[in-house]
Design an enzyme around this catalytic site. Structure first.
Site, mmCIF file in Angstrom:
data_model
loop_
_atom_site.group_PDB
_atom_site.id
_atom_site.type_symbol
_atom_site.label_atom_id
_atom_site.label_comp_id
_atom_site.label_asym_id
_atom_site.label_seq_id
_atom_site.Cartn_x
_atom_site.Cartn_y
_atom_site.Cartn_z
ATOM 1 N N SER A 9 -9.628 -15.479 -10.745
ATOM 2 C CA SER A 9 -9.601 -14.938 -9.385
ATOM 3 C C SER A 9 -8.670 -15.737 -8.486
ATOM 4 O O SER A 9 -7.917 -15.172 -7.687
ATOM 5 C CB SER A 9 -11.016 -14.923 -8.802
ATOM 6 O OG SER A 9 -11.864 -14.089 -9.556
ATOM 7 N N ARG A 48 -4.918 -14.295 -7.124
ATOM 8 C CA ARG A 48 -4.701 -14.285 -5.668
ATOM 9 C C ARG A 48 -3.553 -15.217 -5.292
ATOM 10 O O ARG A 48 -2.719 -14.888 -4.441
ATOM 11 C CB ARG A 48 -5.982 -14.697 -4.940
ATOM 12 C CG ARG A 48 -7.030 -13.584 -4.870
ATOM 13 C CD ARG A 48 -8.400 -14.139 -4.469
ATOM 14 N NE ARG A 48 -9.376 -13.063 -4.239
ATOM 15 C CZ ARG A 48 -10.007 -12.413 -5.209
ATOM 16 N NH1 ARG A 48 -9.756 -12.713 -6.483
ATOM 17 N NH2 ARG A 48 -10.887 -11.464 -4.917
ATOM 18 N N ARG A 74 -11.413 3.655 -13.863
ATOM 19 C CA ARG A 74 -11.874 2.723 -12.825
ATOM 20 C C ARG A 74 -11.363 3.180 -11.456
ATOM 21 O O ARG A 74 -10.205 3.587 -11.316
ATOM 22 C CB ARG A 74 -11.415 1.302 -13.145
ATOM 23 C CG ARG A 74 -11.947 0.815 -14.479
ATOM 24 C CD ARG A 74 -11.611 -0.635 -14.731
ATOM 25 N NE ARG A 74 -12.330 -1.522 -13.822
ATOM 26 C CZ ARG A 74 -12.192 -2.845 -13.817
ATOM 27 N NH1 ARG A 74 -11.356 -3.419 -14.659
ATOM 28 N NH2 ARG A 74 -12.874 -3.586 -12.976
ATOM 29 N N SER A 90 -16.201 -1.569 -5.065
ATOM 30 C CA SER A 90 -15.466 -2.784 -5.431
ATOM 31 C C SER A 90 -14.965 -3.513 -4.195
ATOM 32 O O SER A 90 -14.232 -2.944 -3.377
ATOM 33 C CB SER A 90 -14.260 -2.447 -6.328
ATOM 34 O OG SER A 90 -13.518 -3.620 -6.608
ATOM 35 N N SER A 91 -15.342 -4.779 -4.079
ATOM 36 C CA SER A 91 -14.826 -5.596 -2.977
ATOM 37 C C SER A 91 -13.324 -5.813 -3.109
ATOM 38 O O SER A 91 -12.662 -6.196 -2.140
ATOM 39 C CB SER A 91 -15.533 -6.953 -2.953
ATOM 40 O OG SER A 91 -15.179 -7.736 -4.084
ATOM 41 N N GLN A 92 -12.771 -5.554 -4.306
ATOM 42 C CA GLN A 92 -11.330 -5.734 -4.487
ATOM 43 C C GLN A 92 -10.518 -4.796 -3.602
ATOM 44 O O GLN A 92 -9.361 -5.091 -3.304
ATOM 45 C CB GLN A 92 -10.954 -5.533 -5.958
ATOM 46 C CG GLN A 92 -11.442 -6.655 -6.858
ATOM 47 C CD GLN A 92 -11.135 -6.414 -8.322
ATOM 48 O OE1 GLN A 92 -10.713 -5.320 -8.719
ATOM 49 N NE2 GLN A 92 -11.358 -7.420 -9.156
ATOM 50 N N GLU A 98 -20.658 -10.303 -11.485
ATOM 51 C CA GLU A 98 -19.981 -10.627 -12.737
ATOM 52 C C GLU A 98 -20.813 -11.558 -13.612
ATOM 53 O O GLU A 98 -20.556 -11.689 -14.815
ATOM 54 C CB GLU A 98 -18.623 -11.258 -12.464
ATOM 55 C CG GLU A 98 -18.692 -12.608 -11.774
ATOM 56 C CD GLU A 98 -17.332 -13.039 -11.255
ATOM 57 O OE1 GLU A 98 -16.957 -14.202 -11.491
ATOM 58 O OE2 GLU A 98 -16.652 -12.222 -10.615
ATOM 59 N N ARG A 132 -21.395 -1.728 -17.586
ATOM 60 C CA ARG A 132 -22.057 -2.921 -18.103
ATOM 61 C C ARG A 132 -23.572 -2.762 -18.184
ATOM 62 O O ARG A 132 -24.204 -3.355 -19.063
ATOM 63 C CB ARG A 132 -21.694 -4.135 -17.236
ATOM 64 C CG ARG A 132 -20.275 -4.630 -17.494
ATOM 65 C CD ARG A 132 -19.886 -5.795 -16.624
ATOM 66 N NE ARG A 132 -18.615 -6.367 -17.094
ATOM 67 C CZ ARG A 132 -17.887 -7.241 -16.424
ATOM 68 N NH1 ARG A 132 -18.291 -7.658 -15.217
ATOM 69 N NH2 ARG A 132 -16.756 -7.707 -16.922
#
Length: 456
Positions: free
Chosen positions: A31, A35, A140, A186-188, A334, A365
């Site tokens: 991560s 970034r 996704r 998703s926080s992404q 995760e 998952r």
């Protein structure tokens, strides 16, 4: 060429015959590495990443940035002096920003950070950038990023799918400004917009509308790294509105960043101490971090262990007992596969809550964990937002991974206590944890890929 090596043969998960006693050096954070690559590529001057993670996801990110014109030089650094130097030693990547351009083709694999963080970067490029990836990547969600970028002035061809494959037609700049998105899947989506926002003409104001945001520590990581690079960021934690993040337009500064160990990838090794009643030390565990994996200290302690954090790192010690847990994992989703694996070996029921979004990760998952643990004799049921795990005596069998690295490491955890667990495609761990079988065998003092370990 980047990519995940195909290891579909069944890997015999080593069985521990006694308490594990080991020190395991965990590679750098995926991560932080990805970034850091994006921020350095958008900076106004060259920067360094020290101790970066070299894995499928990070190599895909680096190669994607190269295709858009960014220079990334991989070196082995040593102690130096002078401007831009660092006392740190080891592998380092020097990132040299350049004018972003197309035409370019970006291969995302199945990396959420690549498929979500780079479309805003591509919108700043001069020319078209095509995004494609693994078959699972097509499933996704990307709609949060695609819709937001269109609102902010970008032109994107995705044939209305809200998913890959797609082409971003970069115009060399992006207006930016206010945008509403639903990032509950998703926080992404939020991080993706924030990372590139200093380069938008008006910066950005991201307002999340929808259910509760998952994985908030990852957004905090994004904000912290933006501020280190010189960006002005207003957040809910700094007195701003709830669920609103603002980034002002500015030049980003090239930095010299040392990447922390990946604390989420430390999970299986800490779990080994808990499962075997042993002791494992992870060197260089940071005293302050935004990584979600830091929550393992509290979670695994609640499940029966104890930990000590010193200047050398984190030492976790198992007690020989594993307790069930009722825990909200919404901020640290995760970690769910590894916690589920430990819970399947516990002495009481566990309830893992707040992780409905895991159905949209590398695989579903929740469904995968339920199926695979139950096929080993377990008793796992899906709930609306998580799992209920009732421990049962487990037996050996094939544990399928669905090309999901965290399913593979969860299987290895179970295999410590259950003889005959065979892991399909353990090579998928290369996504974020290269050489996992070697690290695992080294922890146990056995050759990689050997038959179940028996130590006196």
């Amino acid at each position: 060429m980047t990519g995940n090596p195909v290891h579909t043969a069944l890997w015999p998960a080593p069985l521990a015959s006694g308490p594990v006693e080991a020190t395991v050096t965990v590679p750098g954070s995926k991560s932080v590495t990805n970034r850091g690559l994006v921020l350095a590529a958008l900076s106004s001057e060259p920067g360094w990443l020290r101790r970066p993670l070299r894995s499928r996801d990070t190599l895909l990110m680096a190669e994607a940035l190269r295709t858009m014109g960014v220079g990334i030089e991989e070196t082995v650094s040593s102690a130096t002096s002078g401007a831009g130097s660092s006392p740190d030693t080891g592998e380092a990547w020097r990132i040299i920003p350049a004018g972003l351009h197309g035409p370019a083709a970006v291969e995302v694999g199945n990396a959420g950070t690549v498929m979500r963080f780079l479309p805003p970067v591509a919108a700043l490029a001069d020319g078209p950038v095509r995004f494609d990836g693994d078959p699972r990547a097509y499933e996704r969600p990307l709609h949060g990023v695609i819709d937001a970028l269109r609102t902010l002035g970008a032109r994107i061809d995705d044939d209305g799918r809200g998913a890959l494959p797609m082409t971003v037609h970069g115009g060399g700049a992006l207006d930016g400004g206010p945008v509403e998105i639903d990032a509950s899947s998703s926080s992404q989506f939020v991080s993706a917009l924030l990372l590139s926002a200093p380069r938008f003409n008006q910066g950005v104001e991201v307002r999340h509308v929808g259910r509760a945001l998952p994985s908030l520590p990852h957004i905090r990581m994004t904000v912290d790294m933006l501020r280190v690079a010189g960006a002005a960021v207003d957040t809910p934690e700094s007195g701003g509105e709830p669920n609103v993040w603002r980034v002002s337009p500015s030049a980003l500064l090239g930095r010299d960043l040392v990447v922390e160990p990946d604390l989420s990838n430390a999970q299986p090794f800490l779990a080994a101490a808990l499962v075997t009643g042993g002791r494992v030390t992870i060197p260089d565990w940071p005293r302050r971090t935004t990584q979600p994996g830091d929550a393992l200290r509290e979670i695994f302690t609640d499940m029966g262990g104890s930990c000590e954090l010193t200047d050398e790192g984190l030492t976790f010690t198992g007690s020989g007992r594993i307790h069930g847990i009722d825990v909200d994992l919404s901020e640290v989703g995760e970690l769910t596969p590894g916690i589920a694996a430990v819970a399947a070996l516990a002495d009481s029921e566990s309830v893992l809550r707040g992780v409905a979004h895991l159905r949209l990760h590398e695989t579903d998952r929740l469904a995968a964990l339920t199926k695979e643990i139950n096929e080993l004799g377990g008793d796992v049921t899906e709930t609306e937002d998580g799992l209920r795990i009732r421990p049962r005596p487990l037996h050996g069998g094939v544990f399928h991974t669905y090309d999901d690295h965290r399913l593979a490491t969860a299987a290895a955890i179970i295999g410590l206590a259950v003889e005959g667990v065979r892991v399909e495609n353990v090579g998928t761990t290369a996504k974020t944890l290269p050489d996992f079988p070697d690290l695992w065998a080294g922890m146990l003092g056995s050759p990689a890929g050997a038959a179940p370990v028996r130590r006196g």
